[in-house]
Scaffold this motif. Structure first.
Motif, PDB file in Angstrom:
ATOM      1  N   LEU A  60     -63.663  -9.715 -81.280  1.00 14.27           N
ATOM      2  CA  LEU A  60     -64.454  -9.193 -82.406  1.00 14.27           C
ATOM      3  C   LEU A  60     -63.537  -8.643 -83.493  1.00 14.27           C
ATOM      4  CD1 LEU A  60     -67.371  -7.282 -80.580  1.00 14.27           C
ATOM      5  CD2 LEU A  60     -67.369  -9.609 -81.498  1.00 14.27           C
ATOM      6  N   ALA A  61     -62.519  -7.884 -83.072  1.00 20.10           N
ATOM      7  CA  ALA A  61     -61.596  -7.274 -84.042  1.00 20.10           C
ATOM      8  C   ALA A  61     -60.823  -8.360 -84.800  1.00 20.10           C
ATOM      9  CB  ALA A  61     -60.637  -6.331 -83.323  1.00 20.10           C
ATOM     10  N   LEU A 111     -64.992 -15.261 -72.170  1.00 23.73           N
ATOM     11  CA  LEU A 111     -64.938 -14.614 -73.483  1.00 23.73           C
ATOM     12  C   LEU A 111     -65.507 -13.215 -73.476  1.00 23.73           C
ATOM     13  CD1 LEU A 111     -66.093 -17.560 -75.810  1.00 23.73           C
ATOM     14  CD2 LEU A 111     -63.747 -16.714 -75.459  1.00 23.73           C
ATOM     15  N   ALA A 112     -66.321 -12.892 -72.456  1.00 23.29           N
ATOM     16  CA  ALA A 112     -67.036 -11.618 -72.467  1.00 23.29           C
ATOM     17  C   ALA A 112     -67.400 -11.204 -71.044  1.00 23.29           C
ATOM     18  CB  ALA A 112     -68.301 -11.752 -73.317  1.00 23.29           C
ATOM     19  N   MET A 113     -67.761  -9.944 -70.884  1.00 27.86           N
ATOM     20  CA  MET A 113     -68.116  -9.404 -69.573  1.00 27.86           C
ATOM     21  C   MET A 113     -69.598  -9.603 -69.259  1.00 27.86           C
ATOM     22  SD  MET A 113     -65.576  -7.891 -67.870  1.00 27.86           S
ATOM     23  CE  MET A 113     -66.098  -6.418 -66.955  1.00 27.86           C
ATOM     24  N   ASP A 114     -70.420  -9.735 -70.301  1.00 27.86           N
ATOM     25  CA  ASP A 114     -71.860  -9.932 -70.077  1.00 27.86           C
ATOM     26  C   ASP A 114     -72.458 -10.696 -71.259  1.00 27.86           C
ATOM     27  OD1 ASP A 114     -72.512  -8.025 -72.148  1.00 27.86           O
ATOM     28  OD2 ASP A 114     -72.095  -6.440 -70.691  1.00 27.86           O
ATOM     29  N   LEU A 115     -73.740 -11.032 -71.133  1.00 24.44           N
ATOM     30  CA  LEU A 115     -74.367 -11.900 -72.139  1.00 24.44           C
ATOM     31  C   LEU A 115     -74.523 -11.194 -73.493  1.00 24.44           C
ATOM     32  CD1 LEU A 115     -76.998 -13.595 -69.794  1.00 24.44           C
ATOM     33  CD2 LEU A 115     -75.008 -14.707 -70.833  1.00 24.44           C
ATOM     34  N   VAL A 130     -69.829 -11.985 -79.657  1.00 22.54           N
ATOM     35  CA  VAL A 130     -68.690 -12.864 -79.920  1.00 22.54           C
ATOM     36  C   VAL A 130     -69.148 -14.087 -80.713  1.00 22.54           C
ATOM     37  CG1 VAL A 130     -67.041 -14.457 -78.839  1.00 22.54           C
ATOM     38  CG2 VAL A 130     -67.282 -12.118 -77.957  1.00 22.54           C
ATOM     39  N   ARG A 131     -70.243 -14.684 -80.277  1.00 21.96           N
ATOM     40  CA  ARG A 131     -70.767 -15.878 -80.963  1.00 21.96           C
ATOM     41  C   ARG A 131     -71.023 -15.571 -82.445  1.00 21.96           C
ATOM     42  NH1 ARG A 131     -75.165 -16.641 -78.016  1.00 21.96           N
ATOM     43  NH2 ARG A 131     -74.576 -18.386 -76.671  1.00 21.96           N
ATOM     44  N   ILE A 186     -67.964 -20.883 -75.415  1.00 19.14           N
ATOM     45  CA  ILE A 186     -69.137 -19.997 -75.380  1.00 19.14           C
ATOM     46  C   ILE A 186     -70.107 -20.468 -74.293  1.00 19.14           C
ATOM     47  CG2 ILE A 186     -71.168 -19.286 -76.714  1.00 19.14           C
ATOM     48  CD1 ILE A 186     -69.285 -19.433 -79.231  1.00 19.14           C
ATOM     49  N   ARG A 187     -70.340 -21.779 -74.258  1.00 12.52           N
ATOM     50  CA  ARG A 187     -71.268 -22.341 -73.265  1.00 12.52           C
ATOM     51  C   ARG A 187     -70.781 -22.068 -71.833  1.00 12.52           C
ATOM     52  NH1 ARG A 187     -76.007 -23.549 -71.242  1.00 12.52           N
ATOM     53  NH2 ARG A 187     -76.136 -25.551 -70.158  1.00 12.52           N
ATOM     54  N   MET A 188     -69.504 -22.280 -71.580  1.00 13.03           N
ATOM     55  CA  MET A 188     -68.994 -22.077 -70.214  1.00 13.03           C
ATOM     56  C   MET A 188     -69.014 -20.597 -69.829  1.00 13.03           C
ATOM     57  SD  MET A 188     -68.691 -24.886 -68.755  1.00 13.03           S
ATOM     58  CE  MET A 188     -68.360 -23.925 -67.292  1.00 13.03           C
ATOM     59  N   THR A 189     -68.732 -19.727 -70.792  1.00  9.70           N
ATOM     60  CA  THR A 189     -68.831 -18.290 -70.480  1.00  9.70           C
ATOM     61  C   THR A 189     -70.266 -17.947 -70.127  1.00  9.70           C
ATOM     62  OG1 THR A 189     -66.968 -17.778 -71.940  1.00  9.70           O
ATOM     63  CG2 THR A 189     -68.455 -15.973 -71.382  1.00  9.70           C
TER      64      THR A 189
END
Lengths: 331, 331
Positions: free
Chosen positions: A85-86, A100-104, A110-111, A309-312
């Motif tokens: 994000l930063a 990419l992330a810990m949760d949805l 992120v998206r 994004i999809r795989m995460t």
């Protein structure tokens, strides 16, 4: 071109980025951050770095202090989304560890940030760049095994010593998003089929000192042509095993079966029409060079943002399904 | 002792029964039934039979005409439960093909009839009698791999020509109850762990001429110590493959990994403490002789009735879960 590359975190596959920088004449590693001073001390000696490479104990300070074109985000799982994000806010392109992330919720941020920031994003799905999987994808696309009926991947590793951040749910996303993402991405990418549903179980049964780090997982899924798939992950590879890992990918189709076994170092093809044979492997891909080319030369990305994004998303949904004993809807 | 054995149906693993009868001095094959006259025509020439062996085109007529001690029930899946019920009513012990029933209602009737009839029941889970799995079970019980963390089985077969009854849901129970039952039984039996939950997907993607006969399935499960398991089944083994089947069973534990690969004809053991080694295999079991001894000599059954009922239940629940996209509760 003078490509200024930064690296936030030394806790993953950063070697892909470092070797990529080293191989490119126009790229420079301008800054590195990590919370471990002892790791930073070695930076000036890296072939990809030098005395000019600045070091930071904090990733945000790095971003605020340096002008960057691309940043590698290779810290702990829990630092990943905040750092992406930063970087996106600052218009810096990102090549990140996975997931990419810990949760949805984080993933949705992120998206959004990637879109708003107009940045290029990729993820260190490094196995996509390995010859056996590139070759399998090509052969399956060419019809070598007919219609895909089943795809199965094993990832088995020695546990060894695991860092503290991997032993807590607070900082570690879990074995499915962390390890399984490679297996599930390869199934999806090699077969060119997406997932529609899945269920999973994972736990830490045999290694209590690892606390929240699961030592096993099994996943079963449905592909979008109705075929089935599964992945099995474990950190049970014994200390005395001949190799650190034991990766295997097998795809069975209406006309044949293709299978890669890492320990045998062989890609084999069995079909209905030809005698069984060992397949010669395609050339590997330099993921970092491809990422740079996708940004500045408009070449297609080998690991595009939508796949990351999809795989995460798939892995987080499966992890949550494993935690709740439910079926994950993935379509 | 004069053991009068009958055989209803010639559509499965009846060779286990026939070779067992042949090997026992006191056993006689007194009657055989099947709806295919051409198959019956060969009966007098069997080493286990003779001109005295009567043949019937109908299983119930066989039961009504003959005095039997034991009957093998090896017809289609849909005939199985009705024949077991008929045998149980007459107090005849049963060794049956798998699964025991087409659905959970039928299975409840079988359970009830076996109890009421006071008969002994076993099922042709023939793989339990094969040396690799006997050896794996013994080694795991001895602690060779520590706590079981993950168990995974593959069953892959050539499709070949499949009989009409396997192509319709009306007469065929599905790839999970028919083939998967071996894989899941071995996982449960070899690890001495039961299943608590599971999910599965199966379909026929690549072989439309087989209609309802699925050519693939993937199952993921939770074991009762929290470990995970999976099974993958396919009828995609190519015609040119070196063997008809490609069975594999791998169990990973806290202290080692043990793995059987049929095509390599090797059981390998990797552990944390010893160099990798190929394990010598135990002796096989004669399932029919064991069944007879369990009835008349009070010996423990190698494949006891409760396991046959339990495994049928597990597979039917998983098949139904696959058909509905839900998680099967198996505890």
């Amino acid at each position: 071109m003078d490509l200024r590359v930064g690296l936030i975190g030394l806790k993953g596959h950063q070697s892909t980025i470092l070797s990529g920088v080293q191989a490119m004449q126009d790229a420079r590693l301008v800054a590195v951050s990590d919370d471990d001073e002892s790791k930073l001390a070695g930076v000036p000696g890296w072939p990809s770095a030098g005395p000019h490479t600045q070091t930071f104990s904090d990733g945000l300070k790095l971003l605020d202090s340096m002008e960057l074109d691309i940043v590698g985000v290779c810290g702990t799982d829990s630092e990943r989304a905040p750092m992406i994000l930063a970087a996106a806010e600052r218009g810096i392109h990102v090549i990140a560890e996975k997931p990419l992330a810990m949760d949805l919720d984080e993933l949705a941020q992120v998206r959004e940030a990637v879109q708003t920031g107009g940045i290029h994003l990729s993820m260190l799905l490094t196995m996509r760049c390995d010859p056996p999987y590139i070759t399998m994808r090509r052969l399956i696309a060419d019809g070598a095994i007919g219609e895909v009926c089943q795809a199965v991947m094993q990832k088995s590793y020695r546990l060894g010593e695991r860092p503290e951040w991997q032993r807590s749910r607070e900082t570690f996303s879990g074995i499915i998003p962390f390890v399984g993402i490679h297996a599930l991405d390869l199934i999806r990418w090699v077969t060119d089929r997406d997932f529609t549903q899945g269920a999973a179980w994972c736990s830490n049964v045999g290694h209590p000192a690892m606390r929240d780090l699961e030592d096993n997982a099994c996943v079963a899924l449905q592909l979008d042509n109705g075929a089935s798939a599964s992945a099995r992950l474990d950190y049970c590879r014994p200390a005395k095993a001949p190799t650190h890992g034991d990766d295997r990918l097998r795809v069975a189709g209406s006309e044949g079966v293709i299978e890669w076994m890492y320990t045998a170092d062989q890609l084999t093809l069995l079909t209905n029409s030809e005698d069984p044979r060992v397949v010669e492997l395609d050339e590997p891909i330099d993921q970092f060079a491809n990422f740079v080319a996708s940004i500045y030369e408009d070449k297609p990305s080998w690991v595009p943002a939508e796949d990351c994004i999809r795989m995460t998303e798939i892995c987080l949904r499966l992890r949550d399904a494993a935690n709740t004993g439910t079926v994950a809807q993935l379509a």
